[in-house]
Structures are given as C-alpha cells and as structure tokens.
Write a protein that holds these residues in place. Structure first.
Motif, mmCIF file in Angstrom:
data_model
loop_
_atom_site.group_PDB
_atom_site.id
_atom_site.type_symbol
_atom_site.label_atom_id
_atom_site.label_comp_id
_atom_site.label_asym_id
_atom_site.label_seq_id
_atom_site.Cartn_x
_atom_site.Cartn_y
_atom_site.Cartn_z
ATOM 1 N N VAL A 39 6.627 4.203 93.905
ATOM 2 C CA VAL A 39 6.977 2.825 94.296
ATOM 3 C C VAL A 39 7.887 2.868 95.524
ATOM 4 N N ALA A 40 8.897 3.767 95.487
ATOM 5 C CA ALA A 40 9.833 3.878 96.624
ATOM 6 C C ALA A 40 9.086 4.280 97.895
ATOM 7 N N ARG A 41 8.136 5.209 97.767
ATOM 8 C CA ARG A 41 7.383 5.649 98.958
ATOM 9 C C ARG A 41 6.525 4.509 99.513
ATOM 10 N N MET A 42 5.898 3.729 98.623
ATOM 11 C CA MET A 42 5.084 2.596 99.090
ATOM 12 C C MET A 42 5.947 1.608 99.872
ATOM 13 N N LEU A 43 7.128 1.310 99.320
ATOM 14 C CA LEU A 43 8.010 0.321 99.957
ATOM 15 C C LEU A 43 8.454 0.788 101.338
ATOM 16 N N LYS A 44 8.585 2.125 101.481
ATOM 17 C CA LYS A 44 8.987 2.679 102.798
ATOM 18 C C LYS A 44 7.770 2.995 103.663
ATOM 19 N N LYS A 45 6.572 2.755 103.118
ATOM 20 C CA LYS A 45 5.313 3.076 103.822
ATOM 21 C C LYS A 45 5.226 4.560 104.168
ATOM 22 N N GLU A 46 5.660 5.399 103.215
ATOM 23 C CA GLU A 46 5.565 6.857 103.386
ATOM 24 C C GLU A 46 4.613 7.389 102.312
ATOM 25 N N VAL A 47 3.365 6.960 102.377
ATOM 26 C CA VAL A 47 2.401 7.287 101.318
ATOM 27 C C VAL A 47 1.993 8.761 101.430
ATOM 28 N N HIS A 48 2.161 9.508 100.352
ATOM 29 C CA HIS A 48 1.740 10.914 100.325
ATOM 30 C C HIS A 48 0.293 11.006 99.867
ATOM 31 N N LEU A 81 15.141 4.310 95.580
ATOM 32 C CA LEU A 81 15.111 2.845 95.506
ATOM 33 C C LEU A 81 16.493 2.233 95.763
ATOM 34 N N GLN A 82 17.551 3.071 95.612
ATOM 35 C CA GLN A 82 18.905 2.544 95.838
ATOM 36 C C GLN A 82 19.181 2.257 97.310
ATOM 37 N N HIS A 83 18.290 2.738 98.211
ATOM 38 C CA HIS A 83 18.480 2.464 99.649
ATOM 39 C C HIS A 83 18.229 0.995 99.972
ATOM 40 N N PHE A 84 17.554 0.283 99.076
ATOM 41 C CA PHE A 84 17.268 -1.134 99.302
ATOM 42 C C PHE A 84 18.354 -1.984 98.638
ATOM 43 N N THR A 85 18.484 -3.222 99.075
ATOM 44 C CA THR A 85 19.334 -4.187 98.371
ATOM 45 C C THR A 85 18.516 -4.709 97.182
ATOM 46 N N TRP A 86 19.116 -4.725 96.002
ATOM 47 C CA TRP A 86 18.415 -5.220 94.815
ATOM 48 C C TRP A 86 18.820 -6.668 94.567
ATOM 49 N N ILE A 109 9.465 1.129 78.578
ATOM 50 C CA ILE A 109 10.926 1.252 78.634
ATOM 51 C C ILE A 109 11.327 2.455 79.493
ATOM 52 N N GLN A 110 10.592 3.567 79.348
ATOM 53 C CA GLN A 110 10.892 4.755 80.161
ATOM 54 C C GLN A 110 10.663 4.494 81.649
ATOM 55 N N LEU A 111 9.619 3.714 81.939
ATOM 56 C CA LEU A 111 9.316 3.399 83.337
ATOM 57 C C LEU A 111 10.439 2.525 83.915
ATOM 58 N N ALA A 112 10.903 1.554 83.136
ATOM 59 C CA ALA A 112 12.001 0.689 83.592
ATOM 60 C C ALA A 112 13.243 1.533 83.880
ATOM 61 N N GLU A 113 13.514 2.473 82.990
ATOM 62 C CA GLU A 113 14.678 3.360 83.139
ATOM 63 C C GLU A 113 14.541 4.228 84.401
ATOM 64 N N ALA A 114 13.328 4.755 84.622
ATOM 65 C CA ALA A 114 13.086 5.617 85.788
ATOM 66 C C ALA A 114 13.295 4.836 87.091
ATOM 67 N N LEU A 115 12.891 3.560 87.102
ATOM 68 C CA LEU A 115 13.063 2.723 88.302
ATOM 69 C C LEU A 115 14.546 2.449 88.550
ATOM 70 N N LEU A 116 15.276 2.147 87.457
ATOM 71 C CA LEU A 116 16.711 1.851 87.589
ATOM 72 C C LEU A 116 17.485 3.066 88.108
ATOM 73 N N GLN A 117 17.037 4.273 87.715
ATOM 74 C CA GLN A 117 17.790 5.480 88.070
ATOM 75 C C GLN A 117 17.312 6.134 89.363
ATOM 76 N N ASN A 118 16.227 5.620 89.935
ATOM 77 C CA ASN A 118 15.647 6.300 91.100
ATOM 78 C C ASN A 118 16.553 6.178 92.328
ATOM 79 N N LYS A 119 16.877 7.338 92.916
ATOM 80 C CA LYS A 119 17.824 7.338 94.053
ATOM 81 C C LYS A 119 17.207 6.723 95.311
#
Length: 481
Positions: free
Chosen positions: A232-241, A302-307, A290-300
């Motif tokens: 998700v973070a890569r898509m938002l930054k348009k850095e698709v692997h 994604l923290q580069h964006f304003t939530w 629930i695990q996916l929600a947790e992974a999104l909250l903890q992803n470093k």
C-alpha cells in the motif's frame, strides 16, 4: 419542480452490497429550491438526518460466483420493517453493488430485481475505480481535499480489495485497486480455511508455503499482512515493484501529484479506529482483517504521510441518493425523442479550463477513464459527458469540438449507443445541431442548464407536450459530521 412545495423532506435509502458485507441506511433529506423564482428550479439538499442504520450483514451468496438474490431481498425487507418504514414511503435512494460482488454471475439480474422493488432508485454496479470514489466521498476525504488544498488519498479496504482514490480540490487525480483485504485468508477453529488465489501466488513468488489446515499463527500469515501494508505504501508513493504486480487489480497508480494526506476507510479501517464499538462482530475474528489493520498502523513507510481519521469507517458508503428535478426547455436543446426516457445515466465531468486546444489534448483519455469508471466489465453501460468551463466558441471551434466528440465516442465498447452530452454553458443546441449535421450514426442527446459532477446520475424524461424535458439529477449523499 412543480410539486416542490409538498416535498420539503424526502426519505431516502442507501443499500450497499459488498464482497463481505451488506448494509442499509435510511435517511431524511430536507430540500430547498436554491434558484430564484424566475430561474430554472434547482433543488438542493440542505439537511440530512439518519433515521435508521442496519447492522452489518454478511453478504448472502449462493456459491462463489452467485449472489443469493432472495437473501438480499429478505435483508432489505426485514430492515425496512425494523425501521418502521414502508417501502412506499421511500421516495428515492441508491443500491450500489461493489467489490467482487459486482462481478458475480447474476449481478445484473440482481440490479433489475432491486430496481423493480426499490422504485425510483439509482441502482448501479460499481467497478473498483468508482467504488474508490464513492468511498472517498463517504469517508470525508473528498471534502477534506477541498478544504485543505492537499493531495488526499483515500484507501478503502474491505474483504477483497483495497481501492485507492486520490483527490485535490475535489477533483479526481487518479485511482488504483489492489487484491488487499481482510477475507483473503480465512480461518476456522484456529486453522487456515481458505487462501485467495492472489495471496497464494504472492506466497509462491516469495518462497513461502501456506496450506489449508495450517495453524492460524503460521509465519506466512504475518508475512502476508506485513507485505500488504508495504505494498500500500509503495502504491501511494508510485514505487511499484515487480513483485507487487500479483496484487494489482487493473492499472498501476495513475495520479501525477505526490500524495500528502492519507485516509483509511472500509472494514479494515473499522479495525483501526473502532468507530462502531457498539456492534459485536464476531465475523471479524475469522480472517486476517485485524492483523492487516495492525500491520498498516505499524508500517513505518506509511508514517511519512499525514494521517487523517475518516468521518465514517465501515459505513463510508451511501446514505441514499438525493434528487433534484429540473425542467429544461426543449427548444434550447437537442434530444432524440425515440431514445427517451433514459434512466440512471452516470456523469463524467471533463473540465476544459477555458481552453479548447489544451482541453482537446486530454479529451480522449477522459473518455477512456469514463469507460473504466462506469463500464469496467465492458458490458455497454453508457455515460453522459459533462463538459464544463468551455471557452467562448466560434463557428470553427464548435466544428472542431463536435468532430473530436464523434471520433472518441466511436471508441467506446458499444459505439452505436447514443452520444449523451451535458454542457455547462448554453451551447447544447448549437453543438447538438453540429453533431447532427455531421450525419453521425448515433442518436444525439445534448442538454445544458444543469449542475452535475462525476459520480452523479441523471434521468432524462420524455418531452412533455409543452416542449419541456424533465431531467432528474441523482446525487449520492454521504454522512457529514
């Protein structure tokens, strides 16, 4: 709107049938004619009040490819009952079929049945791009993009897909959809019950092994949720692997500006924000939600964006459709009477920004995007092009615009369908007549004097004996705090 005085309020229903869940909201809208007495009536919603919110139901399916239509009807009828509302009291509304449910074998049969039952409803199947736009309007992202001047990405994650829609100043910049969702691995009694094909391919590509019957806490499961958050973070930054392609559904991210702010909506965001804590939803615990929600909250990354927290999480869906009726003089527009009435024609807005030359450069892309939005399955869902901010048009300019319209309308999946145009300025007659003079193979319907935007739907009625053509604009309406 001739009978407006007895319509100070109307009751509207919003019914959302998704991959995992089905929900219903009944609302009361207050209406007001905002045009002066001498102008074409323009009815706007001035207030919204939620009368009833259903629980969140699991979408009834007969099997993997078939919706249980009777099951859905049963939910709707019993919820109307609980709300103390007769179907006849509901004057307008929207039924939106989204996610993987929209691709089920009998989705179109379902639409016809529901539109018969629901009366004057807007009934539509939403492909992933349109679903992303609907969610962004429901979660508050769309409004926020207008207030903040920022580039806002709404990430709506449900059972089967994550739909990203990016806006700035309430203009859609682009979309992207991924196979990321809570139900892509399901559990039963602590062991893996189902693994969706995209996830199975991802695991295989990455050298992980996961089988039905493996324990719920297998390392491969947490690998999947961590990977999804990174993707998700890569898509938002348009850095698709290259390895992300397996999770892409359709095209890559297509917005040009960098995203500033992110908003999560949908069932997974409910696991992140717990807005609906009064509802016990045991079903949440038998998948990776629930695990996916947790992974999104903890992803470093994604923290580069304003939530920004959403206004609505799991219910970032429709409250219903507010309608405004406008009567347009048949003398100033061009319509093909034998094609009328037309119902539930979706609108795609294209802004010329006061410049015909530069506007025509991206005109073809706009029509392709309209097809992607409204006819993702290439079934021939027609749409109306709303042309806004046209510059002053001389005779040659009108000719040039008309020729461009014909050329790109011939590239639609069903090119023989009527060409339906809504023009912001009062050019409907001249553009319609110019198209007719080109002897196009399609019928021409060209109207003006109405205000619409992408995501609205219109009905165009039969011309009345007085020469007036009634036009109903249906705007999906959402909860706003």
């Amino acid at each position: 709107m001739s009978n407006f005085n007895k319509h100070e309020t109307i009751i509207s229903a919003g019914i959302d049938i998704g991959t995992s869940t089905t929900k219903l909201i009944i609302s009361r809208f207050s209406l007001r004619n905002v045009a002066g007495a001498t102008h074409v009536p323009r009815i706007e919603i001035t207030d919204k009040e939620i009368l009833y919110k259903s629980p969140v139901f699991r979408t009834p399916l007969q099997d993997a490819v078939t919706i249980d239509v009777a099951g859905v009807q049963q939910i709707i009828r019993s919820e109307y009952n609980k709300a103390g509302i007769q179907p006849s009291q509901i004057e307008t509304g929207a039924v939106i079929i989204t996610g993987e449910t929209a691709t089920k074998r009998n989705a179109s049969e379902m639409l016809h049945l529901l539109s018969d039952e629901a009366g004057d409803f807007l009934v539509a199947t939403a492909g992933p791009d349109l679903e992303g736009i609907i969610a962004a309007k429901g979660s508050g992202s769309y409004e926020w993009s207008g207030k903040s001047g920022q580039v806002v990405a709404n990430i709506d994650i449900g059972g089967g897909t994550a739909n990203i829609a990016v806006f700035k100043d309430k203009q859609l910049l682009g979309t992207c959809t991924m196979h990321i969702g809570g139900r892509l691995i399901e559990f039963e009694n602590g062991i893996v019950r189902t693994i969706s094909p995209p996830v199975a391919r991802l695991l295989q590509d990455q050298g992980y092994s996961l089988q039905v019957g493996d324990p719920q806490n297998a390392p491969a499961v947490s690998f999947v949720t961590t990977y999804m958050a990174e993707a998700v973070a890569r898509m938002l930054k348009k850095e698709v692997h290259a390895q992300d392609q397996v999770l892409l559904l359709g095209h890559e991210p297509n917005w040009l500006q960098s995203v500033d702010t992110i908003v999560f909506s949908g069932g997974i965001s409910e696991c992140m924000y717990h807005h609906a804590t009064d509802e016990v939803q045991e079903a949440q615990y038998n998948d990776i939600g629930i695990q996916l929600a947790e992974a999104l909250l903890q992803n470093k990354s994604l923290q580069h964006f304003t939530w920004q927290e959403p206004v609505e999480t799991v219910r970032a869906t429709v409250l219903g459709a507010g309608t405004q009726t406008t009567e347009i003089s048949g003398a100033t527009i061009q319509v093909a009477p034998h094609e009328l009435p037309l119902k539930n024609i979706p609108i795609y807005q294209y802004d010329f920004e006061e410049n015909l030359e530069t506007g025509l450069l991206h005109f073809e892309d706009a029509v392709q995007q309209a097809v992607t939005l409204y006819d993702s399955a290439k079934e021939g869902q027609n749409f109306a092009l709303y042309l806004s901010n046209l510059p002053y048009l001389g005779f040659r300019d009108v000719q040039k615009l008309a020729k461009a319209i014909v050329q790109i309308m011939n590239e639609r999946p069903c090119p023989e369908q009527p060409i339906i145009l809504v023009i912001q300025s009062d050019h409907a007659k001249v553009i319609g007549q110019t198209l007719a003079a080109l002897h196009v193979k399609q019928s021409i319907i060209c109207i003006d004097q109405i205000n619409v935007e992408t995501g609205d739907y219109i009905d165009i009625g039969n011309a009345l004996t007085s020469g007036v053509v009634p036009v109903v604009v249906k705007t999906l309406t959402f909860h706003t705090t």
